[in-house]
Design an enzyme around this catalytic site. Structure first.
Site, PDB file in Angstrom:
ATOM      1  N   SER A 154     -11.659 -81.062   0.218  1.00  0.00           N
ATOM      2  CA  SER A 154     -10.904 -80.619   1.589  1.00  0.00           C
ATOM      3  C   SER A 154      -9.787 -81.820   2.089  1.00  0.00           C
ATOM      4  O   SER A 154      -9.827 -82.313   1.427  1.00  0.00           O
ATOM      5  CB  SER A 154     -11.267 -79.455   2.186  1.00  0.00           C
ATOM      6  OG  SER A 154     -10.414 -78.365   2.855  1.00  0.00           O
ATOM      7  N   ARG A 224     -10.199 -67.704  12.359  1.00  0.00           N
ATOM      8  CA  ARG A 224     -11.193 -68.029  11.183  1.00  0.00           C
ATOM      9  C   ARG A 224     -11.608 -67.109  10.631  1.00  0.00           C
ATOM     10  O   ARG A 224     -12.209 -67.294   9.201  1.00  0.00           O
ATOM     11  CB  ARG A 224     -12.214 -68.458  11.974  1.00  0.00           C
ATOM     12  CG  ARG A 224     -13.518 -68.108  11.300  1.00  0.00           C
ATOM     13  CD  ARG A 224     -13.588 -70.338  11.584  1.00  0.00           C
ATOM     14  NE  ARG A 224     -14.387 -70.686  10.959  1.00  0.00           N
ATOM     15  CZ  ARG A 224     -14.755 -71.628  10.064  1.00  0.00           C
ATOM     16  NH1 ARG A 224     -13.789 -72.618   9.382  1.00  0.00           N
ATOM     17  NH2 ARG A 224     -15.829 -72.158   9.827  1.00  0.00           N
ATOM     18  N   ASP A 319     -12.834 -72.170  -6.797  1.00  0.00           N
ATOM     19  CA  ASP A 319     -12.222 -72.479  -5.495  1.00  0.00           C
ATOM     20  C   ASP A 319     -11.079 -71.706  -6.050  1.00  0.00           C
ATOM     21  O   ASP A 319     -10.355 -72.963  -7.145  1.00  0.00           O
ATOM     22  CB  ASP A 319     -12.560 -73.615  -5.341  1.00  0.00           C
ATOM     23  CG  ASP A 319     -11.726 -74.608  -4.021  1.00  0.00           C
ATOM     24  OD1 ASP A 319     -11.291 -74.207  -4.116  1.00  0.00           O
ATOM     25  OD2 ASP A 319     -11.714 -75.878  -3.741  1.00  0.00           O
ATOM     26  N   HIS A 352     -14.041 -72.588  -2.634  1.00  0.00           N
ATOM     27  CA  HIS A 352     -13.911 -74.029  -1.917  1.00  0.00           C
ATOM     28  C   HIS A 352     -14.976 -74.412  -1.382  1.00  0.00           C
ATOM     29  O   HIS A 352     -15.203 -75.362  -0.774  1.00  0.00           O
ATOM     30  CB  HIS A 352     -12.662 -73.401  -0.749  1.00  0.00           C
ATOM     31  CG  HIS A 352     -12.368 -74.867  -0.517  1.00  0.00           C
ATOM     32  ND1 HIS A 352     -12.054 -76.061  -1.030  1.00  0.00           N
ATOM     33  CD2 HIS A 352     -12.189 -75.240   0.998  1.00  0.00           C
ATOM     34  CE1 HIS A 352     -11.413 -76.327  -0.062  1.00  0.00           C
ATOM     35  NE2 HIS A 352     -11.384 -76.024   1.165  1.00  0.00           N
ATOM     36  N   ASP A 353     -16.123 -73.719  -0.195  1.00  0.00           N
ATOM     37  CA  ASP A 353     -16.740 -73.942   0.381  1.00  0.00           C
ATOM     38  C   ASP A 353     -18.487 -74.328  -0.420  1.00  0.00           C
ATOM     39  O   ASP A 353     -19.152 -75.256  -0.114  1.00  0.00           O
ATOM     40  CB  ASP A 353     -18.236 -72.063   1.070  1.00  0.00           C
ATOM     41  CG  ASP A 353     -17.324 -72.305   2.396  1.00  0.00           C
ATOM     42  OD1 ASP A 353     -16.434 -72.967   2.772  1.00  0.00           O
ATOM     43  OD2 ASP A 353     -17.491 -71.563   3.108  1.00  0.00           O
TER      44      ASP A 353
END
Lengths: 377, 196
Positions: A154, A224, A319, A352-353
């Site tokens: 990222s 968050r 992602d 994405h994680d």
């Protein structure tokens, strides 16, 4: 992963720099500090160092534990250790907390030596280029002239790219995971909503909340929560939570009804407690501003002309924040310059994680690539 | 690896200049690229979709890009390679015409190899009323990836129709060149192509 392959107990270190750092914004940091950690041993030739760059909410605590009973190890512990893909028997691994961070490096939360008070809103806006320059100053201090590799996911991947642009002769391999050469408008938009949540929190005080012994927790929490939604795929969320209810029945209230809400609240609360809002603002801005093609008529291939490093580029199918398409743009620009590059598109459901997970194929790729680097030492 | 496969490599190597920039489409475990790197010091890149093949290619220290050929070669600049190779994969592709055009867009030249469906052993099996199974077509009808099989005559017509120039052509059976009645006697067809 078994504890026996862990780097074990680690200690954070602090490096001090008295040579002023010229920032991209035009401002200058007269002096600064960087918190960092190292794992493994620097060899006699000093050519086995690997720098691990962190993403939005990361820091220098990449692997191991500070105390035996720490609940969690460093954020990329599954990657680093003796016998793990980034093998500390072969490599000297370095994690750094970036400038503007809130885990020990100079940032809004730290004391401005001039005023003896927290920097607050006075801490300058820093860019990926600035971070890389500061990281290079740390490498100078550690006596490392050339890095075997820079790796990051990222925003960390963006730093890896920047290293090959700012210091083409000082980095032999760049491992760029789930990254992009700039943010899409949609990504900038997500960042802006996160920032607005923080800035409009009544406890933000224009960034000088330390003075009032306050923290804009509500804003940071919302920022968050929003982030978390975008780091996961729809499928991953569906599999993990679906429409599961917290209690048996619908409660006809705005309290937590769904498991998904419970998870988001937990993540938001935890983050708002331990992270600094000014750092979040600055990290998202660094993301927004990163765009190496900007000075080359938006032509990434031209921007990459000066690169000499070899590349491994990795993306994940689910992602959608940094989609495989964005990684392919990087690969194309590298190919246009006839550089050495391999590209993997890993089938993964975590969005994405996924770059933080220990999927066997994904880690197999990194193991193979770092073996190749180790064989060149 | 069979003797025929190595012969296949040797012919391909003969058609590639020393130090050329080569793109190998569907590179499997990278054997051809490794061979070309060793013998001709080519600057090689492989394209492979399959995870296991991709990883084996990487482990050989080669450059390998993971992508599906069916979507074309949009990530590659026109005329950016000296040679683009498609070795025994054409018959398994959905977009057959598109990939040949893409190869000649990206490459200054292209090499295409495929099993000749017109080979006499195949014809005999068909005459006996069954789908051919052979060394070059080792699959049963129900598990074959091959969906666009053709004969040498078919491919020659395909080239004429698509304005593709055949710079060289070599037909092999068990590794040996076939000159007489190639469409009947040849098992493996190899073409070196250029744009007309």
């Amino acid at each position: 992963m078994s504890e026996k392959n862990s780097v074990g107990l680690v200690k954070a270190k602090l490096a001090q720099f008295t040579k002023p750092l010229q920032l991209t914004s035009g401002k200058k940091l007269p002096s600064y500090e960087l918190a960092y950690e190292t794992y493994g041993t620097l060899n006699a030739k000093k050519n086995n160092a690997v720098l691990v760059c962190h993403a939005l909410s990361g820091n220098h605590h990449v692997a191991g534990r500070y105390k035996k009973d720490d609940k969690y190890p460093g954020w990329w512990d599954n990657l680093i250790g003796p016998g793990r893909p980034l093998d500390t028997n072969r490599f000297f691994v370095i994690g750094v907390n970036n400038l503007g961070g809130c885990h020990g490096s100079s940032g809004s939360k730290s004391i401005n030596p001039k005023t003896k008070k927290p920097w607050g809103s006075d801490f300058p806006i820093v860019t990926v280029e600035d971070w890389v320059n500061a990281q290079a100053a740390l490498m100078d201090q550690l006596g490392i002239d050339s890095l075997a590799a820079v790796i990051g996911g990222s925003l960390g991947g963006m730093q890896a790219i920047q290293w090959t642009l700012s210091y083409p002769k000082r980095v032999r391999h760049a491992v760029v995971i789930a990254a992009a050469s700039n943010l899409t408008a949609q990504n900038v938009a997500f960042n802006e909503v996160a920032r607005q949540a923080i800035i409009t929190d009544p406890d933000f005080y224009n960034g000088d909340y330390y003075r009032f012994k306050k923290k804009p927790k509500r804003g940071l929490r919302i920022a968050r929560m929003l982030g978390h939604i975008t780091y996961l795929s729809d499928d991953a969320m569906g599999m993990k939570f679906g429409r599961k209810l917290k209690n048996k029945n619908i409660e006809y209230s705005f309290d937590v009804n769904f498991e998904m809400e419970s998870y988001l609240h937990h993540q938001g609360d935890k983050f708002a407690e331990e992270f600094d809002a000014n750092t979040y603002l600055r990290m998202t801005r660094a993301l927004d501003y990163f765009d190496p093609a900007k000075d080359y008529q938006d032509n990434l291939s031209k921007a990459f002309k000066k690169i000499e490093s070899e590349f491994l580029v990795v993306s994940f199918t689910s992602d959608w924040r940094f989609s495989p398409q964005r990684s392919k743009e990087i690969v194309k620009a590298l190919l246009d310059n006839e550089l050495t590059v391999s590209y993997a598109e890993v089938t993964a459901q975590h969005g994405h994680d996924a770059f933080l997970m220990s999927d066997p194929h994904y880690h197999g790729i990194l193991t193979a690539y770092f073996k190749k680097i180790a064989n060149q030492l | 690896m069979s003797a025929q496969f190595r012969q296949d490599f040797a012919v391909i190597a003969n058609w590639i200049p020393f130090g050329a920039k080569v793109l190998d489409l569907g590179c499997e475990d990278g054997s051809l690229l490794k061979f070309l790197e060793g013998s001709l010091e080519v600057k090689g890149y492989g394209i492979e979709k399959d995870d296991a093949h991709w990883l084996n290619t990487l482990k050989q220290g080669l450059n390998v890009i993971q992508m599906d050929l069916e979507s074309g070669l949009s990530g590659f600049e026109s005329q950016s390679f000296d040679m683009v190779v498609l070795s025994q994969t054409l018959q398994a592709m959905h977009n057959t015409e598109k990939i040949v055009h893409e190869m000649l867009r990206v490459g200054k030249e292209a090499i295409v190899t495929f099993p000749n469906f017109g080979y006499w052993r195949h014809r005999i099996q068909l005459m006996r009323g069954q789908m051919p199974v052979s060394k070059t077509l080792p699959y049963e009808w129900y598990n074959t990836p091959n969906i666009h099989l053709c004969t040498i005559k078919d491919f020659d017509e395909f080239c004429v129709k698509n304005k593709i120039g055949v710079k060289e052509r070599l037909i092999l059976t068990q590794g040996k060149p076939i000159h007489v009645m190639p469409n009947l006697m040849g098992a493996l067809a190899m073409y070196r192509l250029v744009s007309k």
